[in-house]
Design a protein around this motif. Sequence first.
Motif, PDB file in Angstrom:
ATOM      1  N   GLU A  53     -45.177   4.725   3.879  1.00  0.00           N
ATOM      2  CA  GLU A  53     -46.098   5.839   3.623  1.00  0.00           C
ATOM      3  C   GLU A  53     -45.817   7.009   4.550  1.00  0.00           C
ATOM      4  O   GLU A  53     -45.894   8.171   4.139  1.00  0.00           O
ATOM      5  CB  GLU A  53     -47.549   5.376   3.772  1.00  0.00           C
ATOM      6  CG  GLU A  53     -47.990   4.439   2.670  1.00  0.00           C
ATOM      7  CD  GLU A  53     -49.342   3.803   2.951  1.00  0.00           C
ATOM      8  OE1 GLU A  53     -49.714   3.664   4.138  1.00  0.00           O
ATOM      9  OE2 GLU A  53     -50.016   3.430   1.984  1.00  0.00           O
ATOM     10  N   LYS A  54     -45.474   6.722   5.815  1.00  0.00           N
ATOM     11  CA  LYS A  54     -45.138   7.778   6.771  1.00  0.00           C
ATOM     12  C   LYS A  54     -43.896   8.529   6.325  1.00  0.00           C
ATOM     13  O   LYS A  54     -43.841   9.756   6.382  1.00  0.00           O
ATOM     14  CB  LYS A  54     -44.917   7.193   8.168  1.00  0.00           C
ATOM     15  CG  LYS A  54     -46.168   6.730   8.857  1.00  0.00           C
ATOM     16  CD  LYS A  54     -45.836   6.156  10.221  1.00  0.00           C
ATOM     17  CE  LYS A  54     -47.044   5.544  10.882  1.00  0.00           C
ATOM     18  NZ  LYS A  54     -46.719   4.927  12.171  1.00  0.00           N
ATOM     19  N   LEU A  55     -42.892   7.776   5.874  1.00  0.00           N
ATOM     20  CA  LEU A  55     -41.661   8.394   5.400  1.00  0.00           C
ATOM     21  C   LEU A  55     -41.921   9.238   4.158  1.00  0.00           C
ATOM     22  O   LEU A  55     -41.445  10.376   4.049  1.00  0.00           O
ATOM     23  CB  LEU A  55     -40.616   7.317   5.095  1.00  0.00           C
ATOM     24  CG  LEU A  55     -39.257   7.808   4.636  1.00  0.00           C
ATOM     25  CD1 LEU A  55     -38.620   8.714   5.697  1.00  0.00           C
ATOM     26  CD2 LEU A  55     -38.343   6.635   4.327  1.00  0.00           C
ATOM     27  N   LYS A  56     -42.707   8.716   3.232  1.00  0.00           N
ATOM     28  CA  LYS A  56     -43.049   9.452   2.010  1.00  0.00           C
ATOM     29  C   LYS A  56     -43.810  10.733   2.356  1.00  0.00           C
ATOM     30  O   LYS A  56     -43.529  11.801   1.801  1.00  0.00           O
ATOM     31  CB  LYS A  56     -43.887   8.569   1.091  1.00  0.00           C
ATOM     32  CG  LYS A  56     -44.217   9.201  -0.234  1.00  0.00           C
ATOM     33  CD  LYS A  56     -45.016   8.244  -1.120  1.00  0.00           C
ATOM     34  CE  LYS A  56     -45.424   8.909  -2.401  1.00  0.00           C
ATOM     35  NZ  LYS A  56     -46.221   8.026  -3.262  1.00  0.00           N
ATOM     36  N   ASP A  57     -44.738  10.664   3.289  1.00  0.00           N
ATOM     37  CA  ASP A  57     -45.514  11.824   3.709  1.00  0.00           C
ATOM     38  C   ASP A  57     -44.619  12.872   4.374  1.00  0.00           C
ATOM     39  O   ASP A  57     -44.718  14.061   4.078  1.00  0.00           O
ATOM     40  CB  ASP A  57     -46.628  11.391   4.672  1.00  0.00           C
ATOM     41  CG  ASP A  57     -47.558  12.523   5.030  1.00  0.00           C
ATOM     42  OD1 ASP A  57     -48.094  13.184   4.116  1.00  0.00           O
ATOM     43  OD2 ASP A  57     -47.749  12.756   6.251  1.00  0.00           O
ATOM     44  N   SER A  91     -42.434  14.526   1.744  1.00  0.00           N
ATOM     45  CA  SER A  91     -43.249  15.425   0.934  1.00  0.00           C
ATOM     46  C   SER A  91     -43.472  16.755   1.654  1.00  0.00           C
ATOM     47  O   SER A  91     -43.359  17.838   1.052  1.00  0.00           O
ATOM     48  CB  SER A  91     -44.595  14.772   0.604  1.00  0.00           C
ATOM     49  OG  SER A  91     -45.410  15.667  -0.123  1.00  0.00           O
ATOM     50  N   LYS A  92     -43.745  16.686   2.952  1.00  0.00           N
ATOM     51  CA  LYS A  92     -43.932  17.911   3.745  1.00  0.00           C
ATOM     52  C   LYS A  92     -42.625  18.697   3.819  1.00  0.00           C
ATOM     53  O   LYS A  92     -42.626  19.930   3.723  1.00  0.00           O
ATOM     54  CB  LYS A  92     -44.430  17.566   5.147  1.00  0.00           C
ATOM     55  CG  LYS A  92     -45.862  17.103   5.158  1.00  0.00           C
ATOM     56  CD  LYS A  92     -46.309  16.705   6.550  1.00  0.00           C
ATOM     57  CE  LYS A  92     -47.732  16.178   6.509  1.00  0.00           C
ATOM     58  NZ  LYS A  92     -48.174  15.693   7.811  1.00  0.00           N
ATOM     59  N   PHE A  93     -41.507  18.000   3.982  1.00  0.00           N
ATOM     60  CA  PHE A  93     -40.203  18.657   4.022  1.00  0.00           C
ATOM     61  C   PHE A  93     -39.934  19.379   2.711  1.00  0.00           C
ATOM     62  O   PHE A  93     -39.521  20.546   2.706  1.00  0.00           O
ATOM     63  CB  PHE A  93     -39.104  17.622   4.290  1.00  0.00           C
ATOM     64  CG  PHE A  93     -37.720  18.159   4.075  1.00  0.00           C
ATOM     65  CD1 PHE A  93     -37.110  18.932   5.042  1.00  0.00           C
ATOM     66  CD2 PHE A  93     -37.042  17.910   2.887  1.00  0.00           C
ATOM     67  CE1 PHE A  93     -35.832  19.446   4.848  1.00  0.00           C
ATOM     68  CE2 PHE A  93     -35.768  18.417   2.686  1.00  0.00           C
ATOM     69  CZ  PHE A  93     -35.166  19.195   3.660  1.00  0.00           C
TER      70      PHE A  93
END
Length: 61
Positions: free
Chosen positions: A5-9, A12-14
């Motif tokens: 989830e941290k990686l996905k978040d 997504s911000k990138f």
Amino acid sequence: MNESEKLKDSFSKFLTGWALSMAILDDYVEVISKLEGVEPSDVKNRITKSATEKFDKAKDL
């Protein structure tokens, strides 16, 4: 929040930042090309060249 989830978040911000940057660049290129009376591709090429030079310099730091 797990690692996935941290990686996905983070990704997504990138992507959001990248998309906003590209939209701003496109608008900037259009405005500057009209002000300078040149083709948009000339402005974009100038920006790309400058960005590449700055990136290469930063890699050497």
